[in-house]
Design an enzyme around this catalytic site. Structure first.
Site, PDB file in Angstrom:
ATOM      1  N   ASN A 162       3.499  -1.780  -9.173  1.00 10.03           N
ATOM      2  CA  ASN A 162       3.400  -1.870  -7.718  1.00 10.03           C
ATOM      3  C   ASN A 162       3.391  -0.461  -7.157  1.00 10.03           C
ATOM      4  OD1 ASN A 162       3.499  -3.100  -5.089  1.00 10.03           O
ATOM      5  ND2 ASN A 162       5.657  -2.535  -4.974  1.00 10.03           N
ATOM      6  N   HIS A 221       4.546   1.631  -3.617  1.00 12.07           N
ATOM      7  CA  HIS A 221       5.349   1.475  -2.410  1.00 12.07           C
ATOM      8  C   HIS A 221       5.286   2.789  -1.624  1.00 12.07           C
ATOM      9  CE1 HIS A 221       8.383  -0.062   0.248  1.00 12.07           C
ATOM     10  NE2 HIS A 221       9.043   1.064   0.121  1.00 12.07           N
ATOM     11  N   SER A 246       5.688   5.845  -4.325  1.00  4.78           N
ATOM     12  CA  SER A 246       6.184   5.603  -5.680  1.00  4.78           C
ATOM     13  C   SER A 246       5.364   4.511  -6.357  1.00  4.78           C
ATOM     14  CB  SER A 246       7.635   5.105  -5.640  1.00  4.78           C
ATOM     15  OG  SER A 246       8.462   5.947  -4.856  1.00  4.78           O
ATOM     16  N   ASP A 254      10.753  -3.787  -4.844  1.00  5.96           N
ATOM     17  CA  ASP A 254      10.583  -2.325  -4.789  1.00  5.96           C
ATOM     18  C   ASP A 254      11.704  -1.611  -5.558  1.00  5.96           C
ATOM     19  OD1 ASP A 254       8.371  -2.744  -3.120  1.00  5.96           O
ATOM     20  OD2 ASP A 254       9.612  -2.726  -1.324  1.00  5.96           O
TER      21      ASP A 254
HETATM   22  C1  GRF Z   1       0.042   0.720   0.849  1.00  2.00           C
HETATM   23  O1  GRF Z   1       0.738   1.574   1.714  1.00  2.00           O
HETATM   24  C2  GRF Z   1       0.918   0.311  -0.300  1.00  2.00           C
HETATM   25  O2  GRF Z   1       1.818   1.288  -0.708  1.00  2.00           O
HETATM   26  C3  GRF Z   1       1.651  -0.862   0.283  1.00  2.00           C
HETATM   27  O3  GRF Z   1       0.707  -1.530   1.071  1.00  2.00           O
HETATM   28  C4  GRF Z   1      -0.293  -0.618   1.505  1.00  2.00           C
HETATM   29  C5  GRF Z   1      -1.605  -1.161   1.044  1.00  2.00           C
HETATM   30  O4  GRF Z   1      -2.697  -0.416   1.490  1.00  2.00           O
HETATM   31  N1  GRF Z   1       2.239  -1.669  -0.774  1.00  2.00           N
HETATM   32  P1  GRF Z   1      -4.140  -0.709   0.915  1.00  2.00           P
HETATM   33  O5  GRF Z   1      -4.423  -2.201   1.064  1.00  2.00           O
HETATM   34  O6  GRF Z   1      -4.174  -0.291  -0.529  1.00  2.00           O
HETATM   35  O7  GRF Z   1      -5.048   0.104   1.771  1.00  2.00           O
END
Ligand code: GRF
Length: 213
Positions: free
Chosen positions: A107, A109, A136, A145
């Site tokens: 994932n 974050h 991260s 997370d």
């Molecule tokens: C990103 O900020 C990611 O870290 C979070 O959700 C957002 C997704 O953005 N989990 P995208 O769809 O990849 O543009």
């Protein structure tokens, strides 16, 4: 070469960064399927434009989170993926999905974990008054997370920073670190020891300290 299935819900800029890194010949991965829980997700159009098969598994069709996850596992298994990449996926996952891909779900974050897990991480960071923010990539475990950290990246927070400007600058970091983490996985360099991810055989150059006020 690692076979990847991506789970998405939104804009898909992280997915795009992965697609672009593969196209540039700098990421040994085959994106075999992109699955969205939201039929209208822009990420789906990005996948289609890149010639990647897409599937929609609408979470609203399932009474329980576990049933939704069972459907995801079916799609991912059918595609024989080695690694599941959550790329802006907005559902909490259950042990049904976790246990199907142990230490094979990543994932991203938008905060320097363990600070600011959960929603609106950039706003949480600004409200807290941090001087350094970041993003991260981690393996997913049973807590949100929380799992072992693979790669992190940081930015200095500007005095006039807004949630939007911080989101954009952190996203630029995300687009670097996610493909990097996947490449390290593809090269078989990641070994998880408890909370620590040991990276074998490569040592990144130690950057100078980032100081911000
Ligand atoms: C990103 O900020 C990611 O870290 C979070 O959700 C957002 C997704 O953005 N989990 P995208 O769809 O990849 O543009």
């Amino acid at each position: 070469m690692v076979v990847v299935g991506a789970l998405v819900s939104g804009a898909g800029t992280n997915l795009q960064a992965i697609i672009d890194r593969v196209a540039a010949g700098r990421l040994d991965c085959e994106l075999r399927v992109v699955v969205s829980n939201r039929p209208g997700a822009a990420a789906l159009a990005r996948a289609t434009a890149a010639g990647i098969p897409t599937r929609v598994v609408d979470h609203r069709r399932f009474a329980a989170r576990e049933d939704f996850d069972r459907a995801l596992v079916g799609v991912l298994r059918e595609a024989h993926v080695d690694l599941v990449v959550l790329a802006g996926f907005d559902r909490l996952i259950t042990p049904v999905l976790l246990d199907a891909f142990p230490l094979r779900i990543m994932n991203i974050h938008p905060a320097l974990l363990p600070a600011f897990p959960g929603l609106h991480a950039q706003r949480q960071a600004l409200d807290y008054g941090v001087k350094i923010a970041g993003a991260s990539v981690h393996f997913v475990d049973r807590e949100t997370d929380h799992g072992p950290l693979i790669v992190q990246g940081a930015v200095a927070v500007a005095p006039d920073e807004s949630e939007e400007t911080l989101r954009d600058r952190v996203l630029a970091v995300e687009h670097e670190i996610y493909p990097t983490a996947i490449q390290l996985f593809a090269e078989g360099r990641l070994r998880v020891e408890g909370r620590r991810v040991v990276i074998r055989g490569v040592r990144p150059p130690l950057p100078p300290p980032l100081i911000s006020w």
